[in-house]
Design an enzyme around this catalytic site. Structure first.
Site, mmCIF file in Angstrom:
data_model
loop_
_atom_site.group_PDB
_atom_site.id
_atom_site.type_symbol
_atom_site.label_atom_id
_atom_site.label_comp_id
_atom_site.label_asym_id
_atom_site.label_seq_id
_atom_site.Cartn_x
_atom_site.Cartn_y
_atom_site.Cartn_z
ATOM 1 N N HIS A 240 -20.833 -8.012 -4.753
ATOM 2 C CA HIS A 240 -21.818 -7.134 -4.112
ATOM 3 C C HIS A 240 -21.709 -5.690 -4.605
ATOM 4 O O HIS A 240 -22.629 -4.903 -4.400
ATOM 5 C CB HIS A 240 -21.673 -7.195 -2.584
ATOM 6 C CG HIS A 240 -20.357 -6.715 -2.063
ATOM 7 N ND1 HIS A 240 -19.204 -7.456 -2.163
ATOM 8 C CD2 HIS A 240 -20.010 -5.560 -1.447
ATOM 9 C CE1 HIS A 240 -18.210 -6.786 -1.605
ATOM 10 N NE2 HIS A 240 -18.671 -5.626 -1.169
ATOM 11 N N GLY B 241 -6.287 -21.633 11.731
ATOM 12 C CA GLY B 241 -5.658 -21.236 12.984
ATOM 13 C C GLY B 241 -4.329 -20.540 12.793
ATOM 14 O O GLY B 241 -3.444 -20.616 13.653
ATOM 15 N N GLY B 242 -4.159 -19.850 11.670
ATOM 16 C CA GLY B 242 -2.941 -19.094 11.424
ATOM 17 C C GLY B 242 -2.832 -17.879 12.333
ATOM 18 O O GLY B 242 -3.747 -17.563 13.095
ATOM 19 N N HIS C 80 -0.680 -6.737 -5.128
ATOM 20 C CA HIS C 80 -0.764 -7.954 -4.332
ATOM 21 C C HIS C 80 -0.135 -9.092 -5.121
ATOM 22 O O HIS C 80 -0.242 -9.136 -6.350
ATOM 23 C CB HIS C 80 -2.236 -8.279 -4.047
ATOM 24 C CG HIS C 80 -2.487 -9.727 -3.726
ATOM 25 N ND1 HIS C 80 -2.949 -10.621 -4.674
ATOM 26 C CD2 HIS C 80 -2.341 -10.437 -2.582
ATOM 27 C CE1 HIS C 80 -3.074 -11.811 -4.119
ATOM 28 N NE2 HIS C 80 -2.708 -11.734 -2.860
ATOM 29 N N HIS D 110 0.733 -6.003 -17.527
ATOM 30 C CA HIS D 110 0.206 -7.190 -18.197
ATOM 31 C C HIS D 110 1.210 -7.803 -19.182
ATOM 32 O O HIS D 110 1.243 -9.026 -19.345
ATOM 33 C CB HIS D 110 -1.108 -6.855 -18.903
ATOM 34 C CG HIS D 110 -2.291 -6.924 -17.990
ATOM 35 N ND1 HIS D 110 -2.949 -8.087 -17.720
ATOM 36 C CD2 HIS D 110 -2.907 -5.963 -17.244
ATOM 37 C CE1 HIS D 110 -3.940 -7.856 -16.867
ATOM 38 N NE2 HIS D 110 -3.930 -6.577 -16.568
ATOM 39 N N HIS E 96 0.855 -1.193 0.000
ATOM 40 C CA HIS E 96 0.000 0.000 0.000
ATOM 41 C C HIS E 96 0.896 1.249 0.000
ATOM 42 O O HIS E 96 1.390 1.661 1.049
ATOM 43 C CB HIS E 96 -0.898 0.022 1.239
ATOM 44 C CG HIS E 96 -1.912 -1.075 1.281
ATOM 45 N ND1 HIS E 96 -2.995 -1.116 0.427
ATOM 46 C CD2 HIS E 96 -2.009 -2.175 2.084
ATOM 47 C CE1 HIS E 96 -3.726 -2.190 0.703
ATOM 48 N NE2 HIS E 96 -3.146 -2.850 1.688
ATOM 49 N N ASN F 103 0.903 -13.555 -4.612
ATOM 50 C CA ASN F 103 0.857 -14.740 -3.774
ATOM 51 C C ASN F 103 1.324 -15.928 -4.597
ATOM 52 O O ASN F 103 0.926 -16.074 -5.756
ATOM 53 C CB ASN F 103 -0.582 -14.965 -3.279
ATOM 54 C CG ASN F 103 -0.726 -16.270 -2.507
ATOM 55 O OD1 ASN F 103 -1.118 -17.288 -3.069
ATOM 56 N ND2 ASN F 103 -0.425 -16.225 -1.228
ATOM 57 N N VAL F 104 2.179 -16.749 -4.027
ATOM 58 C CA VAL F 104 2.581 -18.011 -4.644
ATOM 59 C C VAL F 104 2.574 -19.073 -3.552
ATOM 60 O O VAL F 104 3.090 -18.849 -2.459
ATOM 61 C CB VAL F 104 3.969 -17.931 -5.325
ATOM 62 C CG1 VAL F 104 3.863 -17.216 -6.678
ATOM 63 C CG2 VAL F 104 4.995 -17.215 -4.453
ATOM 64 N N ARG F 105 1.979 -20.224 -3.844
ATOM 65 C CA ARG F 105 1.754 -21.192 -2.769
ATOM 66 C C ARG F 105 1.755 -22.626 -3.299
ATOM 67 O O ARG F 105 1.553 -22.872 -4.492
ATOM 68 C CB ARG F 105 0.430 -20.899 -2.069
ATOM 69 C CG ARG F 105 -0.769 -20.910 -3.000
ATOM 70 C CD ARG F 105 -2.030 -20.415 -2.286
ATOM 71 N NE ARG F 105 -3.176 -20.440 -3.185
ATOM 72 C CZ ARG F 105 -3.536 -19.443 -3.986
ATOM 73 N NH1 ARG F 105 -2.823 -18.325 -4.000
ATOM 74 N NH2 ARG F 105 -4.601 -19.543 -4.764
#
Length: 303
Positions: A178, A261-262, A109, A148, A99, A111-113
């Site tokens: 929404h 439970g992180g 943002h 891109h 931010h 993320n790699v998992r």
């Protein structure tokens, strides 16, 4: 040679990726850098959370590594694959949200998992997921095109169909139902990736993670000195509200972290430090704020 999943290789690369991304962001910011918290999860595993706050460029930047394991996958991980319910699991990844303070610099943002789920007497089930997306407050076409094109270049060695497929998946995923509007201008998103075999899927994950700084830092460099005032700040804080809504209502990583439970502080480090909501606010026609909605928050092929 067998193409078996190598969890340790994935973990080593993820830890190195966290280091490289933090170093790149800290160098550009020029402030005090990241603080680090190592944490342990009572049910198994832990992580390494790094947060930069009040920097010269970044108002808040969080780059998390986590590696957790348990006896049963949480509901968020088995909703689309009920056959995995009850399997033990290991999940590891790097997740980050940036931010910036200047409203002309977009939020981003990534993320790699990697997940692996096991059950006695059965073959392990594994998959990769992740991607990255961009959330501008004020749109610049050249920035979005660069973002891109960098994403497309990371995908190209894996087939011409990969970028269009994961670009559309990103557009569909980062959408606030929404509000009936996208969160930003997209990028890449993929999940449950195991169709190419472990080595090729892992190579793709590396291509995505390794391209993140190339996609984002040039945009930050270009916009960081753009003058801004109270009007731009108010719009930035208003639009950050959409970011918060998505992360708390829809985001799979947030839901997985809370359900498994992180560490709550690490999971919610993705939220911006300041945000505002205004009742039924709409931008004035013909303004840069209206242009964000009319031009940039519309489905489009940018690359």
């Amino acid at each position: 040679m067998t193409d078996q999943p190598d969890l340790q290789a994935v973990k080593s690369w993820l830890l190195d990726l966290q280091d490289r991304i933090c170093n790149g962001l800290a160098r550009l910011d020029g402030g005090e850098g990241f603080r680090e918290d190592a944490w342990e999860r009572a049910e198994g595993g832990g992580g390494r959370t790094r947060v930069l706050e009040g920097g010269k460029v970044f108002e808040k930047a969080g780059v998390n590594f986590s590696h957790v394991h348990g006896d049963a996958l949480p509901p968020s991980a088995t909703a689309a694959r009920p056959e995995l319910a009850g399997r033990s699991f290991e999940a590891l990844g790097v997740s980050l949200v940036i931010h910036p303070e200047n409203p002309y610099v977009p939020t981003s943002h990534a993320n790699v998992r990697f997940f692996i789920a096991e059950k006695a007497g059965s073959e392990p089930v594994w998959w990769f997921g992740g991607g990255y997306d961009l959330t501008p407050y004020y749109g610049f076409e050249e920035d979005v095109v660069h973002w891109h094109r960098t994403a497309r270049a990371a995908c190209e060695p894996f087939g011409d169909e990969v970028y269009p497929r994961f670009k559309k998946w990103c557009d569909d995923y980062f959408f606030l139902k929404h509000r009936n509007e996208p969160r930003g201008v997209g990028g890449l998103f993929f999940d449950d990736l195991n169709e190419w075999g472990f080595a090729r899927c892992f190579a793709f994950l590396q291509a995505v993670g390794d391209s993140y700084l190339d996609a984002y830092l040039p945009i930050v460099e270009k916009r960081r000195a753009t003058p801004w005032g109270e009007r731009e700040r108010r719009f930035q804080l208003y639009r950050r509200g959409r970011y918060v809504e998505f992360n708390l209502v829809y985001d799979r990583g947030t839901l997985f972290g809370l359900q498994s439970g992180g560490r709550t502080e690490s999971i919610l480090m993705s939220l911006p430090p300041l945000v505002s909501w205004r009742y039924d606010w709409r931008p004035e026609p013909g303004t840069p704020e209206a242009e964000l909605y009319e031009v940039f928050l519309q489905p489009r092929e940018w690359a």
